[in-house]
Enzyme design. Structure first.
Site, short mmCIF file in Angstrom:
data_model
loop_
_atom_site.label_atom_id
_atom_site.label_comp_id
_atom_site.label_asym_id
_atom_site.label_seq_id
_atom_site.Cartn_x
_atom_site.Cartn_y
_atom_site.Cartn_z
CD GLN A 174 -10.00 0.27 -0.18
OE1 GLN A 174 -9.59 0.88 -1.17
NE2 GLN A 174 -9.41 -0.80 0.30
CG ASP A 206 -2.64 -0.79 3.85
OD1 ASP A 206 -2.01 -1.38 2.96
OD2 ASP A 206 -3.67 -0.11 3.64
CE1 TYR A 210 -0.22 8.23 -0.10
CE2 TYR A 210 -0.78 6.09 0.81
CZ TYR A 210 -0.09 6.85 -0.10
OH TYR A 210 0.75 6.25 -1.00
CD GLU A 248 1.47 -0.13 1.17
OE1 GLU A 248 1.29 -0.52 0.01
OE2 GLU A 248 0.55 0.32 1.87
C1 NOJ Z 1 -1.92 -1.28 0.19
C2 NOJ Z 1 -2.20 -2.72 -0.05
O1 NOJ Z 1 -0.98 -3.39 -0.21
C3 NOJ Z 1 -3.07 -2.81 -1.29
O2 NOJ Z 1 -3.31 -4.14 -1.64
C4 NOJ Z 1 -4.37 -2.07 -1.04
O3 NOJ Z 1 -5.14 -2.06 -2.21
C5 NOJ Z 1 -4.09 -0.65 -0.60
N1 NOJ Z 1 -3.12 -0.58 0.45
C6 NOJ Z 1 -5.36 0.00 -0.10
O4 NOJ Z 1 -5.67 -0.55 1.14
#
Ligand code: NOJ
Length: 574
Positions: A174, A206, A210, A248
């Site tokens: 990622q 999400d 960062y 988040e």
């Molecule tokens: C937060 C998501 O809730 C989680 O499931 C994911 O692995 C990470 N972001 C990376 O995208």
């Protein structure tokens, strides 16, 4: 009863949210994988339950190495989930039932299979060469922590094609997008508009902290990140009314509240620091973990709101607790090391509380009465279990259990075809725990939670009122008042009460109550409470679910007895 959307800019402050993992909710075409058509098919259920907004986990094209948070095309629906037409159908149907729909917007990174990354890695001078963060060595940004410490040992990964390192905060598949590049910002804003144009009511953002990096910092919460969020918010406000950004941000309270800005960044942020402390409080049988974190949490702008949750798609994260508290949580809640994932505990709500109905009721009542909007994770309303033998966070993402029939009513596909095996154990398996059986059982947790949702939805003070914690010498008692006080809040309330219903729809009558008293016993034994309610002298307490009238409040302390894990919600009535 048919409902439709209220034209209410503050709808998210009063809403009950429900988190749907489309892969695991319902399989509309019986190929073994849940899909968008499946979610549409179950809207009646969500409407019956009283949910106001669905949060869809990512449904975009993805190699699915991280539950869809590894996106290979931000602008298209993954074929395993259906088509864009299925999404539009879902949104339209939900809206016609008065339910809003938000979805994840994964803004920090893409999959390494995204064409942007494939192009970026192909050479050092291609048009997208600078869309990701490339370096010749892996030494920069050493102060940035590694988030998935159990699986990654660096935030840099070597790319053998470009012969350079690229930056990633999560899995190495990622790569982080380079927000220093204005083209990246523009491209991501255009993704946002695409989905809002289709009718989505907002996003769960999400991994927000960062987006930018800077040497000699931990590369989190940087001013540039706030700058981009303000830009995103302006773009949304200018063209898309009544939308929400729910962020988040897994940070300590002081950094977390910055993401509301001056009401010009995110409308909502998850209350991450509070969540583990609710579990801590119940094991310690004391209110302190909760009251302490609340007292450390600064006030937030009036139109903003906390997103409250007990469990979600991820592990019960223990990033925002002290080392000592983390050890305590692991020793209490992760007795088997297989339960530990990343820096947390990958278990569902019911097994965390040992399937205790009284604790489940207590914690959900707290969730529904503390300042914020409650967010339920699919399956927790029937107290579904988990499967700690599955990898990563699949342990908490097994198929929704609808009936006691084949595959728990999730899919008619062969068992072998299912994206994950449904639970079959004797306590949590689908023959024992499923929607159909609980629907028929008046004493079920499902019907209890439906009632809780409806009581909360009738009292706006839970969504938009203030909170005052009351002292009690008994450390197991947690009591607070939710109230409207000044004119501005009353104005918000009056305005929303009279806001126009778009389609002239029926809405449940809301009861105009200005003060609610909530009292909880966090202990497994009966406990006395003695509350100083003298400022309400002469008022009566009326219990909210049964409208039973309790003795009048007098000068002295008000005495209540609470059974093990007992709780009350009272209207303080003049
Ligand atoms: C937060 C998501 O809730 C989680 O499931 C994911 O692995 C990470 N972001 C990376 O995208």
């Amino acid at each position: 009863m048919s409902r439709s959307l209220k034209d209410d800019p503050l709808w998210y402050k009063k809403a009950v949210f429900y988190e749907v993992f489309p892969r695991g909710f319902y399989d509309g075409n019986n190929d073994g994988v849940g899909d968008l058509a499946g979610v549409t098919a179950k809207l009646d259920y969500l409407s019956w339950l009283g949910v106001d907004c669905i949060w869809l986990l990512p449904f975009y094209c993805s190699p699915m190495k991280d539950g869809g948070y590894d996106i290979s095309d931000f602008e298209n629906v993954d074929p395993s989930y259906g088509t864009e037409a299925d999404l539009i159908e879902l949104i339209d149907r939900a809206h016609s039932m008065g339910i809003r729909v938000i979805s994840d917007f994964v803004m920090n990174h893409s999959s390494d299979q995204h064409p942007w990354f494939l192009e970026s890695r192909s050479s050092k001078d291609n048009p997208k060469a600078d869309w990701y963060i490339w370096r010749d060595d892996d030494t920069q940004y050493k102060d940035a922590r590694i988030i998935f410490t159990d699986v990654e040992n660096s935030n840099w990964a070597w790319d053998h094609v470009r012969q350079q390192y690229y930056w990633h905060r999560f899995y190495s598949h990622q790569p982080d997008l380079n927000y220093e590049n204005p083209e990246v910002q523009e491209a991501m804003l255009s993704v946002v508009k695409k989905w809002l144009d289709l009718g989505l009511d907002g996003f769960r953002l999400d991994a927000v902290p960062y987006l930018f990096q800077k040497v000699d910092t931990n590369c989190e919460n940087l001013p540039q990140t706030h700058g981009f969020l303000k830009l995103l918010r302006r773009e949304i406000d200018s063209r898309y009314p009544n939308r929400v950004l729910l962020a988040e941000i897994n940070q300590w309270p002081a950094d977390l509240v910055d993401y509301f800005g001056q009401d010009d960044e995110c409308h909502m942020c998850f209350q991450f620091p509070l969540m583990p402390r609710m579990f801590m409080a119940i094991r310690r049988e004391q209110r302190l973990p909760i009251t302490e974190i609340l007292s450390l949490t600064p006030d937030i702008p009036p139109n903003c709101q906390w997103g409250l949750f007990l469990r979600n798609l991820d592990e019960l994260t223990l990033e925002q607790v002290s080392d000592e508290e983390r050890d305590y949580m692991f020793s209490e809640y992760a007795k088997d090391t297989r339960m530990k994932r990343h820096m947390g505990i990958a278990r569902r709500f019911a097994p965390l509380v040992d399937n205790s109905r009284s604790i489940a009721e207590l914690l959900h009542s707290l969730l529904f009465s503390l300042p914020g909007s409650p967010i339920l994770y699919y399956g927790d309303e029937i107290m579904m279990g988990d499967n700690i033998y599955l990898k990563d966070r699949d342990s908490v993402r097994t198929p929704m259990q609808w009936t006691p029939d084949r595959n728990g009513g999730f899919s008619l596909a062969n068992f072998e075809q299912l994206y994950l095996p449904p639970l079959l154990d004797s306590v949590y398996g689908y023959p024992a725990v499923n929607v159909e059986s609980q629907f028929k059982n008046p004493g079920s947790f499902l019907l209890w939670i439906k009632k809780l949702i409806s009581v909360r939805s009738n009292y706006e003070v839970f969504g938009i009122g203030k909170m005052e914690v009351l002292h009690d010498d008994n450390p197991s008692i947690f009591a607070f008042v939710r109230f409207f006080d000044d004119e501005s809040e009353r104005e918000i309330k009056v305005e929303t009460e009279h806001s126009q219903d778009v389609d002239n729809i029926e809405v449940e009558d809301q009861v105009s109550v200005n003060r609610v008293l909530c009292v909880y016993n966090l202990s497994r034994f009966a406990q006395p409470a003695e509350l100083d309610l003298s400022k309400f002298k002469g008022a009566r307490l009326v219990e909210l679910s049964g409208r039973v009238i309790f003795p009048q409040i007098t000068e002295g302390s008000y005495r209540l007895t609470l059974g093990p894990h007992g709780y009350y919600w009272f209207e303080i009535s003049d």
